[in-house]
Design a protein around this motif. Structure first.
Motif, mmCIF file in Angstrom:
data_model
loop_
_atom_site.group_PDB
_atom_site.id
_atom_site.type_symbol
_atom_site.label_atom_id
_atom_site.label_comp_id
_atom_site.label_asym_id
_atom_site.label_seq_id
_atom_site.Cartn_x
_atom_site.Cartn_y
_atom_site.Cartn_z
ATOM 1 N N THR A 129 7.098 -1.308 -17.031
ATOM 2 C CA THR A 129 6.437 -2.553 -16.612
ATOM 3 C C THR A 129 6.173 -3.422 -17.837
ATOM 4 O OG1 THR A 129 4.287 -1.425 -16.750
ATOM 5 C CG2 THR A 129 5.338 -1.509 -14.579
ATOM 6 N N VAL A 147 11.081 -0.805 -5.030
ATOM 7 C CA VAL A 147 10.697 0.154 -6.064
ATOM 8 C C VAL A 147 11.347 1.504 -5.749
ATOM 9 C CG1 VAL A 147 8.785 1.342 -7.208
ATOM 10 C CG2 VAL A 147 8.522 -1.040 -6.469
ATOM 11 N N LYS A 160 3.727 3.766 -8.861
ATOM 12 C CA LYS A 160 2.496 3.060 -8.485
ATOM 13 C C LYS A 160 2.186 1.936 -9.477
ATOM 14 C CE LYS A 160 0.109 6.847 -6.087
ATOM 15 N NZ LYS A 160 -1.077 7.734 -6.117
ATOM 16 N N ILE A 163 4.337 -0.953 -8.580
ATOM 17 C CA ILE A 163 3.770 -1.615 -7.396
ATOM 18 C C ILE A 163 2.577 -2.475 -7.795
ATOM 19 C CG2 ILE A 163 2.551 -1.209 -5.223
ATOM 20 C CD1 ILE A 163 4.303 1.320 -4.895
ATOM 21 N N TYR A 166 3.650 -5.805 -9.412
ATOM 22 C CA TYR A 166 4.120 -6.825 -8.475
ATOM 23 C C TYR A 166 2.997 -7.345 -7.585
ATOM 24 C CZ TYR A 166 8.660 -5.703 -10.243
ATOM 25 O OH TYR A 166 9.718 -5.525 -11.096
ATOM 26 N N ASN A 167 2.017 -6.510 -7.330
ATOM 27 C CA ASN A 167 0.844 -7.008 -6.602
ATOM 28 C C ASN A 167 0.091 -8.048 -7.434
ATOM 29 O OD1 ASN A 167 1.173 -5.540 -4.220
ATOM 30 N ND2 ASN A 167 0.041 -3.768 -4.996
ATOM 31 N N ILE A 173 6.533 -6.834 -2.086
ATOM 32 C CA ILE A 173 7.212 -5.545 -2.199
ATOM 33 C C ILE A 173 7.887 -5.252 -0.874
ATOM 34 C CG2 ILE A 173 6.931 -3.085 -2.631
ATOM 35 C CD1 ILE A 173 4.451 -3.817 -4.305
ATOM 36 N N LEU A 176 9.673 0.935 -0.685
ATOM 37 C CA LEU A 176 9.814 1.993 -1.688
ATOM 38 C C LEU A 176 10.935 2.921 -1.233
ATOM 39 C CD1 LEU A 176 8.534 3.266 -4.256
ATOM 40 C CD2 LEU A 176 6.970 4.492 -2.762
ATOM 41 N N THR A 204 3.475 5.099 0.183
ATOM 42 C CA THR A 204 3.657 3.945 1.068
ATOM 43 C C THR A 204 2.434 3.753 1.951
ATOM 44 O OG1 THR A 204 4.794 5.310 2.721
ATOM 45 C CG2 THR A 204 6.160 4.158 1.115
ATOM 46 N N GLU A 207 -0.562 2.638 -0.576
ATOM 47 C CA GLU A 207 -0.349 1.332 -1.196
ATOM 48 C C GLU A 207 0.020 0.252 -0.172
ATOM 49 O OE1 GLU A 207 -0.901 0.781 -4.392
ATOM 50 O OE2 GLU A 207 -1.343 2.898 -4.787
ATOM 51 N N VAL A 209 2.787 -0.212 1.603
ATOM 52 C CA VAL A 209 4.144 -0.737 1.504
ATOM 53 C C VAL A 209 5.030 0.094 2.418
ATOM 54 C CG1 VAL A 209 3.862 -1.570 -0.851
ATOM 55 C CG2 VAL A 209 4.723 0.735 -0.462
#
Length: 286
Positions: A129, A147, A160, A163, A166-167, A173, A176, A204, A207, A209
């Motif tokens: 990241t 992801v 994570k 994720i 990007y949040n 997103i 995954l 998923t 989070e 997603v």
């Protein structure tokens, strides 16, 4: 922060992973190739400056890049156009650049390449990241990010983080992907969860997603197909897809070739190899 005008690239999709070695580049090229085979024009940008993989995966590692009117021309295979820094440097030469040079390279891949008009644009990001991820998230109007992770905790920890990045940058997103879900023995049919199991599903849920695709849905005749057909094709730079007919790959001229699996050749009514196509939630794309 002003964003680059990349409207000609169509729907831009990031393919990312927190951890390296989870199959991100392989999945990126497969997504791009599958969409291209559906008749769409697809651009594939290899943003992994330090460890570019796409030239070898697409059999373009020995291709020479053309520069015409100060524009770098990507290599094309059918509807798929690809560009990577790996095509500008010898394969075994290390690229030793600090941040400013790194960002300049990313800018060149986006703005100084003659991408033409695309329907989809897949960006194969490096692991982690870092600067590249942050800059692209801030400068590119992206339709969404996918992801990639493997099932074990050590990979999910970094997934994570991707994720979370990007949040924080308000990047949607799309889902995954769990890669290397399990190994199915070709002798007894028993499934072995070599890298644990269920980890991506838990992420998923926690989070919020979606799971785009589980590698566990691939039923592979390992002995007859992977060792004898798939590995040699990949090593020779062929983009490989598994389907009901056998092993399918696209050669450098864009011609789709199917190598019938050994098992299928013996038993025409047996599904030796099956592949559930990745379906992107296009309704979620901007």
């Amino acid at each position: 922060m002003n964003k680059y005008d990349l409207s000609h690239l169509g729907k831009i999709i990031f393919v990312a992973s927190g951890k390296g070695g989870v199959g991100k580049s392989t999945i990126s090229s497969n997504i791009a190739a599958q969409i291209a085979q559906m008749g769409f024009k697809v651009g594939l940008m290899d943003a992994d400056i330090y460890g570019p993989s796409q030239p070898r995966m697409l059999g373009l590692d020995r291709s020479k890049v053309q520069i015409i009117n100060k524009k770098i021309h990507p290599k094309k295979i059918g509807n798929l156009s690809m560009m990577s820094m790996g095509m500008l440097f010898p394969e075994h030469e290390a690229i030793i650049w600090r941040g400013p040079m790194l960002m300049k390279a990313i800018q060149q891949l986006l703005l100084d390449v003659a991408w033409d008009t695309q329907d989809y644009f897949i960006v194969d990001l490096p692991p982690g990241t870092g600067d590249i991820h942050i800059t692209l998230a801030q400068k590119v109007l992206v339709s969404g990010a996918i992801v990639i992770s493997t099932p074990q905790d050590i990979s999910l920890i970094d997934a994570k983080k991707a994720i979370a990045l990007y949040n924080k940058t308000n990047t949607k997103i799309l889902g995954l992907i769990e890669n290397m879900s399990y190994f199915e023995c070709s002798k007894c049919g028993e499934k072995h969860n070599i890298f644990s199991s269920g980890g991506v599903k838990k992420v998923t849920e926690s989070e919020n997603v979606s799971t785009v695709f589980l590698d566990g849905e691939i039923d592979m005749d390992v002995a007859d197909n992977v060792r004898e057909v798939v590995f040699p094709l990949i090593d020779s730079g062929k983009e490989v897809h598994l389907n009901l007919k056998g092993v399918q790959y696209m050669d450098s001229s864009g011609i789709s070739v199917i190598v019938e699996s050994n098992q299928r050749a013996k038993e025409k009514n047996t599904k030796a190899v099956s592949y559930t196509h990745l379906t992107l939630p296009t309704s979620d794309l901007v």
